[in-house]
Design an enzyme around this catalytic site. Structure first.
Site, PDB file in Angstrom:
ATOM      1  N   ASP A  11       0.852  -1.187   0.000  1.00 38.31           N
ATOM      2  CA  ASP A  11       0.000   0.000   0.000  1.00 38.31           C
ATOM      3  C   ASP A  11       0.887   1.236   0.000  1.00 38.31           C
ATOM      4  OD1 ASP A  11      -2.110  -1.674   0.105  1.00 38.31           O
ATOM      5  OD2 ASP A  11      -2.765  -1.152   2.137  1.00 38.31           O
ATOM      6  N   ASP A 130     -13.963  -6.661  -4.733  1.00 40.43           N
ATOM      7  CA  ASP A 130     -14.075  -6.777  -3.281  1.00 40.43           C
ATOM      8  C   ASP A 130     -15.449  -7.357  -2.973  1.00 40.43           C
ATOM      9  OD1 ASP A 130     -11.614  -5.600  -3.132  1.00 40.43           O
ATOM     10  OD2 ASP A 130     -12.348  -3.628  -2.505  1.00 40.43           O
TER      11      ASP A 130
END
Lengths: 276, 214
Positions: A11, A130
């Site tokens: 990230d 997701d």
């Protein structure tokens, strides 16, 4: 024989890798270049960079990060986060990314998948999904306004597509969306269970297997890896073609070398550590 | 005067050339992506990369007037490296489309057999069968990164330099004289992939010094 791919996910916020990475031999644990080179040496088969920069004006920093990383690391690099258009994708690819990952923008505008695949080829378009298990209420099927009826949740739906890091339910069936993404030209799917993500208790194997058996393109498993056995399960029972993980690699609890050795010992085709 | 070997990367709007360029530069070459026929003719070596569909790629090659320069490069004797679609397009025709390909090699580009995930995406091994300067020094059993749905099936088996197993044994590398072409992406295959670019750049330097071509 084609090997199963092991993919660390980083990230990146304003050009810095976040989520404490703790290695002894990294001078600057927040430097994407150093971490990418480290993971390459460790035997990572690909790298995924997720841009979590919230402010739009800081987005260009990611372009610079990708340029620098791709000058030094010669394994496939996927970049996701905040890509909204063909122009955004082009800039990332020109900076040196090999694949781009689309999530919210693809759900809001599925034509983006087709356009991007036409322009750049399916091989560089990853659709990230997701998904979260449906509650009883979801499966009653209240189609959201604007949702394609062919994609909407119905009584057979088991997982729903979410956006915004699992906060926003979209009223879309995750398995149907996976098939649609593949039909539109996605080259690969990155499937994250929002139920297991961050839990370190293992991937959602049912979700993975259902999607992997429903499409002919490769599926990357994501969300929930806490130990090497979880990765084995995702590849074996979950029928995934690749596994993505963050914490177990970043915190050094299970280095890539150890994970690969474990998977190979248990019969998975794995690319050995590159020779120095 | 530039002393590094000048390598032209043929740009015909078929995918991302940045990583090929970076790999060549890392190996000491001056590499430019170009669709200028003259730049390709003048280069000391030519890399013919490519990702994407066969038909649109062949149309772009013809519209840009690059078919001639590509063929001349191959015939001139200067080092030539095809990558991915740059291998497939050397054949005569493809299952993927109707456009005639370059026809340097007799044979057809075929779709990988059904029954497994397509595209063939990820790291796989190449069983190298030929000695060629561009393919030397690669440790046995090395893995390379593949992304493709079609494979080259040349009639002349003597040019097949490597094969790979994916539901079938397919031709993943060809080599003869000054030409090498591979189905995998050496620029995405880590250190072992860079060996191929190093070998290629070295060969470009040698042939340039020896004045082998032109």
């Amino acid at each position: 024989m084609l090997t199963k791919r092991i993919i660390p996910c980083l990230d990146v916020d304003r050009g810095r890798v976040v989520k404490g990475v703790s290695f002894v031999d990294i001078r600057d644990a927040g430097d994407p270049k150093e971490l990418a080179a480290f993971y390459d040496k460790e035997g990572a088969d690909e790298l995924v960079f997720l841009d979590i920069t919230a402010s739009a004006d800081a987005r260009d920093i990611m372009i610079e990060v990708v340029k620098q990383v791709s000058e030094q690391v010669f394994i496939p690099l996927t970049v996701g986060g905040g890509l909204r258009s063909v122009a955004d994708i082009r800039r990332m690819l020109e900076a040196g990314a090999d694949k781009t990952s689309l999530n919210t923008a693809a759900i809001e505008n599925p034509q983006l998948i087709a356009d991007a695949a036409d322009f750049f080829g399916s091989q560089c378009i990853v659709v990230a999904i997701d998904a979260k298990g449906c509650t009883d209420e979801d499966s009653l099927g209240h189609p959201k306004p604007g949702v394609d009826p062919d994609l909407a949740l119905d009584e057979t739906s088991r997982w729903q597509v979410y956006t915004h890091g699992g906060r926003t339910p979209m009223g879309i069936d995750a398995v149907k969306w996976a098939k649609r993404s593949a039909d539109l030209g996605a080259g690969e799917l990155l499937v994250t269970s929002m139920d297991t993500d961050g839990q370190l208790t293992g991937y959602d194997l049912e979700l993975l297997r259902t999607i992997s058996e429903g499409v002919t393109i490769p599926v990357i498993a994501s969300g929930g890896a806490g130990n090497p056995q979880h990765l084995l399960e995702a590849l074996d029972e979950g029928k995934a073609d690749a596994v993505l993980a963050a914490s177990i690699f970043h915190y050094g609890t299970h280095p890539i070398g150890e994970v690969k050795e474990y998977l190979a010992k248990n019969g998975m085709p794995i690319r050995g550590k590159p020779k120095a | 005067m530039e002393n590094r070997p000048q390598i032209a990367i043929v740009d015909y709007q078929a995918g991302n050339l940045r990583s090929v360029q970076k790999a060549l530069e890392k190996c000491g070459a001056a590499a430019i992506a170009t669709s200028d026929p003259e730049a390709i003719r003048q280069a000391d070596g030519v890399v013919f990369p490519g990702q994407g569909a066969c038909d649109s790629s062949m149309r772009h090659i013809r519209e840009l007037g690059l078919e001639g320069p590509i063929k001349e490069s191959i015939l001139s004797g200067k080092p030539f490296l095809g990558v991915c679609l740059g291998l497939q397009l050397l054949l005569e025709e493809s299952d993927e489309g109707d456009e005639a390909c370059l026809g340097i090699l007799k044979g057809r580009v075929r779709r990988l057999p059904a029954g497994q995930k397509i595209p063939h995406m990820g790291w796989n091994q190449v069983d190298f069968k030929l000695d060629h300067p561009v393919l030397k020094g690669i440790p046995a059993g090395s893995y390379f990164y593949f992304v493709h749905s079609y494979y080259a099936d040349p009639e002349d088996e003597s040019v097949i330099a490597g094969t790979t197993d994916y539901g079938m044994n397919f031709c993943s590398a060809v080599a003869w004289d000054n030409v090498t072409a591979v189905q995998f992406h050496p620029e995405k295959s880590g250190d072992v992939g860079l060996i191929i670019y190093e070998n290629f750049v070295k060969l470009v330097e040698q042939t340039k010094a020896a004045g082998v071509w032109r």
